[in-house]
Design a protein around this motif. Structure first.
Motif, PDB file in Angstrom:
ATOM      1  N   UNK A 104       1.165  -1.250   0.044  1.00  9.88           N
ATOM      2  CA  UNK A 104       0.491   0.244   0.090  1.00  9.88           C
ATOM      3  C   UNK A 104       0.953   1.180  -0.238  1.00  9.88           C
ATOM      4  N   UNK A 105       2.105   0.818  -0.010  1.00 18.27           N
ATOM      5  CA  UNK A 105       3.334   2.400   0.429  1.00 18.27           C
ATOM      6  C   UNK A 105       3.139   2.369  -1.120  1.00 18.27           C
ATOM      7  N   UNK A 106       3.143   4.030  -1.526  1.00 20.89           N
ATOM      8  CA  UNK A 106       3.458   4.021  -2.320  1.00 20.89           C
ATOM      9  C   UNK A 106       5.164   4.802  -3.071  1.00 20.89           C
ATOM     10  N   UNK A 107       5.707   4.708  -2.042  1.00 21.15           N
ATOM     11  CA  UNK A 107       7.344   4.867  -2.585  1.00 21.15           C
ATOM     12  C   UNK A 107       7.915   3.380  -2.480  1.00 21.15           C
ATOM     13  N   UNK A 108       7.219   2.452  -1.905  1.00 17.55           N
ATOM     14  CA  UNK A 108       7.521   0.589  -1.625  1.00 17.55           C
ATOM     15  C   UNK A 108       7.247   0.529  -3.252  1.00 17.55           C
ATOM     16  N   UNK A 109       5.640   0.782  -3.112  1.00 14.73           N
ATOM     17  CA  UNK A 109       5.887   0.154  -5.014  1.00 14.73           C
ATOM     18  C   UNK A 109       6.920   0.704  -5.869  1.00 14.73           C
ATOM     19  N   UNK A 110       6.730   2.050  -5.785  1.00 15.64           N
ATOM     20  CA  UNK A 110       7.591   2.290  -7.182  1.00 15.64           C
ATOM     21  C   UNK A 110       8.858   2.292  -7.222  1.00 15.64           C
ATOM     22  N   UNK A 111       9.691   1.320  -6.101  1.00 15.77           N
ATOM     23  CA  UNK A 111      10.992   1.362  -5.586  1.00 15.77           C
ATOM     24  C   UNK A 111      10.909  -0.982  -6.369  1.00 15.77           C
ATOM     25  N   UNK A 112       9.785  -1.040  -6.095  1.00 13.31           N
ATOM     26  CA  UNK A 112      10.068  -2.325  -6.595  1.00 13.31           C
ATOM     27  C   UNK A 112       9.293  -2.697  -8.145  1.00 13.31           C
ATOM     28  N   UNK A 113       8.765  -1.259  -8.611  1.00 13.77           N
ATOM     29  CA  UNK A 113       8.297  -1.488 -10.260  1.00 13.77           C
ATOM     30  C   UNK A 113       9.318  -0.860 -10.617  1.00 13.77           C
ATOM     31  N   UNK A 114      10.392  -0.069 -10.092  1.00 12.13           N
ATOM     32  CA  UNK A 114      11.829  -0.040 -10.933  1.00 12.13           C
ATOM     33  C   UNK A 114      12.579  -1.201 -10.927  1.00 12.13           C
ATOM     34  N   UNK A 115      12.606  -2.077  -9.605  1.00 14.66           N
ATOM     35  CA  UNK A 115      13.156  -3.204 -10.439  1.00 14.66           C
ATOM     36  C   UNK A 115      13.057  -3.898 -10.847  1.00 14.66           C
ATOM     37  N   UNK A 116      11.759  -4.072 -10.869  1.00 16.43           N
ATOM     38  CA  UNK A 116      10.255  -5.244 -11.615  1.00 16.43           C
ATOM     39  C   UNK A 116      10.995  -4.891 -13.196  1.00 16.43           C
ATOM     40  N   UNK A 117      11.045  -3.232 -14.063  1.00 17.19           N
ATOM     41  CA  UNK A 117      11.632  -3.208 -15.268  1.00 17.19           C
ATOM     42  C   UNK A 117      13.512  -2.860 -15.099  1.00 17.19           C
ATOM     43  N   UNK A 118      14.081  -3.165 -14.817  1.00 15.82           N
ATOM     44  CA  UNK A 118      15.557  -3.340 -14.653  1.00 15.82           C
ATOM     45  C   UNK A 118      15.819  -4.788 -14.664  1.00 15.82           C
ATOM     46  N   UNK A 119      14.542  -5.861 -14.161  1.00 17.27           N
ATOM     47  CA  UNK A 119      14.826  -7.613 -14.317  1.00 17.27           C
ATOM     48  C   UNK A 119      13.868  -7.277 -15.778  1.00 17.27           C
ATOM     49  N   UNK A 120      12.800  -7.131 -16.235  1.00 12.99           N
ATOM     50  CA  UNK A 120      12.004  -7.333 -17.108  1.00 12.99           C
ATOM     51  C   UNK A 120      13.282  -7.460 -18.552  1.00 12.99           C
ATOM     52  N   UNK A 121      14.416  -6.136 -18.263  1.00 15.66           N
ATOM     53  CA  UNK A 121      15.746  -6.260 -18.820  1.00 15.66           C
ATOM     54  C   UNK A 121      16.699  -7.036 -19.590  1.00 15.66           C
ATOM     55  N   UNK A 122      16.923  -7.317 -18.645  1.00 15.99           N
ATOM     56  CA  UNK A 122      18.127  -7.799 -18.070  1.00 15.99           C
ATOM     57  C   UNK A 122      17.490 -10.038 -19.147  1.00 15.99           C
ATOM     58  N   UNK A 123      15.981  -9.466 -18.668  1.00 17.32           N
ATOM     59  CA  UNK A 123      15.633 -11.452 -19.830  1.00 17.32           C
ATOM     60  C   UNK A 123      15.215 -11.053 -20.372  1.00 17.32           C
ATOM     61  N   UNK A 124      15.518  -9.776 -21.596  1.00 16.76           N
ATOM     62  CA  UNK A 124      15.153  -9.092 -22.346  1.00 16.76           C
ATOM     63  C   UNK A 124      16.516  -9.465 -23.418  1.00 16.76           C
ATOM     64  N   UNK A 125      16.628  -9.055 -22.528  1.00 19.07           N
ATOM     65  CA  UNK A 125      18.820  -9.118 -23.180  1.00 19.07           C
ATOM     66  C   UNK A 125      18.738 -10.524 -22.744  1.00 19.07           C
ATOM     67  N   UNK A 126      18.546 -11.814 -22.806  1.00 16.88           N
ATOM     68  CA  UNK A 126      18.942 -12.759 -22.258  1.00 16.88           C
ATOM     69  C   UNK A 126      18.605 -14.076 -23.356  1.00 16.88           C
ATOM     70  N   UNK A 127      18.015 -12.904 -24.196  1.00 19.95           N
ATOM     71  CA  UNK A 127      16.789 -14.010 -24.501  1.00 19.95           C
ATOM     72  C   UNK A 127      18.010 -14.734 -26.342  1.00 19.95           C
ATOM     73  N   UNK A 128      19.253 -13.575 -26.040  1.00 19.70           N
ATOM     74  CA  UNK A 128      20.070 -13.919 -27.353  1.00 19.70           C
ATOM     75  C   UNK A 128      20.830 -14.591 -27.088  1.00 19.70           C
ATOM     76  N   UNK A 129      22.138 -15.868 -28.052  1.00 21.20           N
ATOM     77  CA  UNK A 129      22.738 -15.950 -27.075  1.00 21.20           C
ATOM     78  C   UNK A 129      23.946 -14.922 -27.389  1.00 21.20           C
ATOM     79  N   UNK A 130      24.537 -15.835 -26.011  1.00 18.54           N
ATOM     80  CA  UNK A 130      25.834 -14.642 -25.807  1.00 18.54           C
ATOM     81  C   UNK A 130      27.296 -15.132 -25.090  1.00 18.54           C
TER      82      UNK A 130
END
Length: 343
Positions: free
Chosen positions: A131-157
């Motif tokens: 319910x805490x808006x600041x906490x929700x914001x922090x969590x969503x920011x990390x979720x976005x960063x993890x989503x970016x990493x997941x997209x990056x990992x889709x290709x060979x490396x």
């Protein structure tokens, strides 16, 4: 389908385990306190001063029941098991792939995909319940960063890049882990991951859960005929079960992190269940270990639908299923290894 069997955890100091017919007799001060048929067990886990008779160790090896020995506070010392089952060709393929840089990178990438996807699921669930808006914001920011990493990992490396992305994603995940602690916040505070030894109550809880999860995954690897010591993300090091550590990565959020948070937030575990040593190490005491093991066993008995097989099973079966899926990948029955991902 392999039946979900129980693990016998023995924590009472001075306990002696012996073979009694086709069962394990648990003796304390020469009195039999428990008798468990071997056919009902997948493993025996001993903490501290617990002894096993040679006939029992032989019977366990024959029955495929791994006997794991931990220190009193949860550091894995050794695992006794019989000859590895399965086709030797499977293990030879595992060794060849571990020596192949691209094969190693492909396996590691799949494992890291599963781990990061499951970490993201834990944070997404927490954000929905906050319910805490600041906490929700922090969590969503990390979720976005993890989503970016997941997209990056889709290709060979290459393997180094996979490890770099995994390290950054783990740091991001744990940077907001303290937001997931909703109760007892004065005593259960998480700032950073500390190991060998853990320096606070949360790290002590996580380290203990990771240790018993590792024992389960290691047993699943050996039961499948894989060599638990030869990993892909975790490279060879004497005494380190690399493959077990690999396959454990995707299961940490479900079978360790969530359990730790549940125990704290429901106030099932309290500061009195820990001991602080003169060195500053924080460890679970006997009452704390009992509470954690009871919750861990209860979690393993919960039913889920496996996301790849689309079959219902207990959570305790997941390490065995993942080990078998990995073996199928090595044999060429699957085009890629399907990591376990939470829905």
């Amino acid at each position: 389908m392999k039946h979900h069997l129980n693990t016998l955890f023995v924590m009472t100091q001075g306990t002696y385990l012996k073979k009694d017919g086709e069962a394990v007799a648990v003796k304390v001060q020469k009195q039999t306190r428990l008798r468990v048929p071997l056919i009902n067990l997948s493993g025996i886990v001993c903490f501290g001063r617990v002894a096993c008779s040679p006939p029992l160790l032989g019977a366990c090896a024959k029955a495929g029941v791994a006997v794991s020995f931990f220190t009193e506070y949860g550091r894995l010392l050794s695992v006794a098991h019989g000859f590895s089952p399965g086709n030797v060709l499977l293990r030879r393929t595992q060794y060849r792939w571990a020596d192949d840089p691209q094969k190693s990178a492909d396996v590691a990438r799949a494992i890291v995909l599963g781990k990061i996807a499951n970490c993201r699921s834990v944070l997404q669930r927490a954000a929905r319940e906050q319910e805490n808006a600041t906490v929700v914001r922090d969590l969503k920011q990390v979720v976005e960063r993890l989503t970016y990493v997941l997209q990056t990992l889709r290709g060979p490396m290459n393997l180094d890049l996979v490890r770099g992305l995994e390290g950054q994603a783990s740091a991001d995940y744990f940077s907001v882990f303290n937001h997931l602690i909703l109760a007892q916040k004065d005593r259960f505070v998480f700032t950073t991951r500390s190991r060998r030894p853990p320096r606070d109550h949360v790290n002590a809880l996580l380290s203990f859960l990771y240790a018993i999860l590792l024992a389960d995954v290691r047993g699943a690897c050996e039961a499948t005929g894989l060599d638990s010591a030869v990993g892909f993300l975790h490279r060879d090091r004497p005494g380190r079960p690399g493959l077990a550590l690999d396959l454990m990565e995707e299961l940490r959020p479900l079978l360790a992190d969530r359990i730790a948070l549940t125990l704290i937030n429901r106030q099932q575990i309290k500061p009195k269940d820990f001991v602080v040593q003169p060195s500053g190490a924080v460890l679970l005491n006997e009452s704390g270990r009992r509470i954690v093991l009871q919750e861990y066993q209860a979690k393993k008995n919960e039913t889920i639908t496996h996301p790849f097989l689309n079959e219902k099973m207990t959570i305790g079966l997941v390490p065995h299923i993942q080990a078998r899926l990995f073996a199928r990948y090595l044999r060429g029955d699957l085009e890629s290894y399907p990591p376990f991902m939470l829905r």
